[in-house]
Design a protein around this motif. Structure first.
Motif, mmCIF file in Angstrom:
data_model
loop_
_atom_site.group_PDB
_atom_site.id
_atom_site.type_symbol
_atom_site.label_atom_id
_atom_site.label_comp_id
_atom_site.label_asym_id
_atom_site.label_seq_id
_atom_site.Cartn_x
_atom_site.Cartn_y
_atom_site.Cartn_z
ATOM 1 N N ARG A 1 -2.667 -2.300 -3.643
ATOM 2 C CA ARG A 1 -3.787 -1.717 -2.918
ATOM 3 C C ARG A 1 -5.102 -1.957 -3.651
ATOM 4 N NH1 ARG A 1 -0.672 -2.017 0.531
ATOM 5 N NH2 ARG A 1 0.007 -0.442 2.030
ATOM 6 N N ASN A 2 -5.022 -2.628 -4.798
ATOM 7 C CA ASN A 2 -6.220 -2.946 -5.570
ATOM 8 C C ASN A 2 -6.675 -4.378 -5.376
ATOM 9 O OD1 ASN A 2 -6.691 -0.431 -6.695
ATOM 10 N ND2 ASN A 2 -5.338 -0.797 -8.432
ATOM 11 N N GLY A 3 -6.183 -5.046 -4.321
ATOM 12 C CA GLY A 3 -6.730 -6.351 -3.979
ATOM 13 C C GLY A 3 -6.063 -7.543 -4.628
ATOM 14 N N ILE A 4 -4.841 -7.391 -5.126
ATOM 15 C CA ILE A 4 -4.114 -8.489 -5.760
ATOM 16 C C ILE A 4 -2.843 -8.764 -4.973
ATOM 17 C CG2 ILE A 4 -2.941 -9.287 -7.866
ATOM 18 C CD1 ILE A 4 -5.951 -8.998 -8.178
ATOM 19 N N GLY A 5 -2.490 -10.046 -4.828
ATOM 20 C CA GLY A 5 -1.219 -10.436 -4.237
ATOM 21 C C GLY A 5 -0.573 -11.507 -5.096
ATOM 22 N N VAL A 6 0.488 -11.148 -5.815
ATOM 23 C CA VAL A 6 1.189 -12.093 -6.683
ATOM 24 C C VAL A 6 2.685 -11.951 -6.467
ATOM 25 C CG1 VAL A 6 -0.609 -12.232 -8.457
ATOM 26 C CG2 VAL A 6 1.142 -10.437 -8.609
ATOM 27 N N MET A 7 3.441 -12.946 -6.938
ATOM 28 C CA MET A 7 4.893 -12.948 -6.788
ATOM 29 C C MET A 7 5.524 -12.950 -8.176
ATOM 30 S SD MET A 7 6.311 -12.797 -3.878
ATOM 31 C CE MET A 7 7.669 -11.713 -4.306
ATOM 32 N N PRO A 8 5.614 -11.770 -8.835
ATOM 33 C CA PRO A 8 6.085 -11.723 -10.226
ATOM 34 C C PRO A 8 7.522 -12.197 -10.369
ATOM 35 C CG PRO A 8 5.965 -9.514 -9.285
ATOM 36 C CD PRO A 8 5.308 -10.436 -8.302
#
Length: 393
Positions: free
Chosen positions: A264-271
């Motif tokens: 919800r803080n504006g990040i989209g990653v695939m850890p």
């Protein structure tokens, strides 16, 4: 796209070089940034499909030299509800009847019904200052369910008029004519003057259960119009993203945002969770944690640069087949940025308002896009020529 109700988003930030959590967080620098219109708020509705599609169309109008316009989402939503009700009844209720939809619903609406400005039809006729569609959806769903279960043996000639009355009561009546910038229009004449040709836009996806370079209807509940997407191998699919942005075209983007890496803080990653959990002394922090506790720890980690998965075609397909990738949300990709390590991120316009770290914008990594994209809409000319040839476009 499934219903996504806006969460309360916290914090705000600056624009050009965007920093999160001091020196440990991300620092983003735009590499290629296309023009977008102001961030909107779908609020408590499942209409991301319309907000993102019209955001995309508004950027297309800027690209075409037509100026900046704020187009009415609820004009399209009203028409889509009417069409969905008709199909639901024709199929005796065997259709997903909900707030969700797809990008094609907007293209279909432009082609068959036109467009109107937001000022002409804001769609707030029910005592709210911001969109809240739960009551309307429940009333509309109950109505069509009653229609298909009626004991008269046939449908009346009044049922469509009754349904339209419900939708109009909430969203407002569809305008036949209106004035905009001191000129009179119909919805169709306004769309014609804007110059958007719905047939210039295509949907692309990448899955192996249908042949590549063919088209098929994505098997997702909100694809109720059975719109078709062209199927590309993952490498060519990802090639379209960069080619499109670098040549001045934004992208309507449907994706799964239920992943722990989409914050919800504006990040989209695939850890790469498995590697993170088993890397040296870091194992200690994971031992004995429940799934909920692990997710909480991961959400902290993804706020700064993190090791990500390498995405393959097989991974995409498996996640789709197993319901691990679902059609959750629609947004607009409008640029490319790099973080402080030179890693590529796509710049995304969301429709959850501006009360968030990046003021309503997200930064999503290439692995996230490769893994979790359901489909995209682009202008035909935003596709590399060699790929267009393979698709017969």
């Amino acid at each position: 796209m499934k219903k996504l109700i806006t969460a309360t988003l916290l914090l705000a930030c600056s624009a050009t070089a965007v920093v999160a959590q001091g020196n440990e967080g991300y620092v983003f620098t735009p590499v290629k940034e296309l023009k977008i219109t102001p961030i909107q708020n779908q609020s408590r509705t499942g209409t991301c499909w319309c907000f993102s599609s019209l955001a995309f169309i508004e950027s297309e109008l800027i690209r075409m030299g037509k100026g900046e316009h704020n187009l009415s989402e609820m004009f399209i939503v009203n028409h889509s509800y009417r069409d969905k009700a008709d199909r639901y009844v024709r199929l005796h209720g065997f259709l997903n009847f909900a707030q969700g939809g797809g990008f094609y619903d907007v293209l279909y609406g432009i082609k068959h019904y036109g467009l109107v400005p937001e000022s002409v039809m804001p769609g707030l006729e029910y005592g709210e200052d911001i969109h809240v569609h739960g009551e309307m959806e429940s009333a509309a769903a109950a109505y069509v369910e009653a229609i298909i279960k009626n004991k008269n043996g046939k449908l009346s000639t009044a049922w469509k008029k009754g349904f339209d009355g419900i939708i109009d009561a909430y969203l407002g009546k569809l305008p036949e004519t209106f004035s905009y910038n001191n000129k009179q229009y119909t919805p169709m004449s306004f769309a014609k003057e804007l110059g958007i040709n719905a047939d210039d836009y295509v949907s692309l996806t990448s899955y192996t259960h249908h042949p590549f370079y063919s088209s098929f209807a994505l098997e997702i509940p909100d694809n109720w119009r059975w719109a078709e997407s062209y199927n590309l191998p993952i490498n060519e699919f990802m090639e379209v993203f960069d080619y499109s942005i670098n040549n001045g075209y934004t992208i309507a983007w449907a994706t799964d945002v239920s992943e722990v890496g989409f914050t919800r803080n504006g990040i989209g990653v695939m850890p790469d969770v498995e590697t993170i959990e088993t890397s040296g002394s870091d194992q200690d922090r994971w031992v004995g944690l429940s799934a909920t506790e692990k997710n909480a720890e991961l959400r902290k980690l993804v706020e700064k640069p993190i090791q990500e998965l390498t995405i393959t075609q097989e991974m995409r397909q498996k996640a789709y087949d197993n319901y691990q990738t679902t059609d959750d949300h629609g947004m607009q990709i409008y640029g490319i940025a790099k973080d402080q390590n030179g890693k590529k991120f796509y710049m995304v316009k969301n429709s959850w308002g501006t009360n968030s770290k990046y003021e309503g914008k997200w930064y999503v990594s290439e692995p996230f896009v490769a893994y979790k994209t359901m489909n995209i809409i682009v202008h035909k000319n935003a596709i590399p020529a060699a790929i267009r040839t393979k698709l017969g476009l």
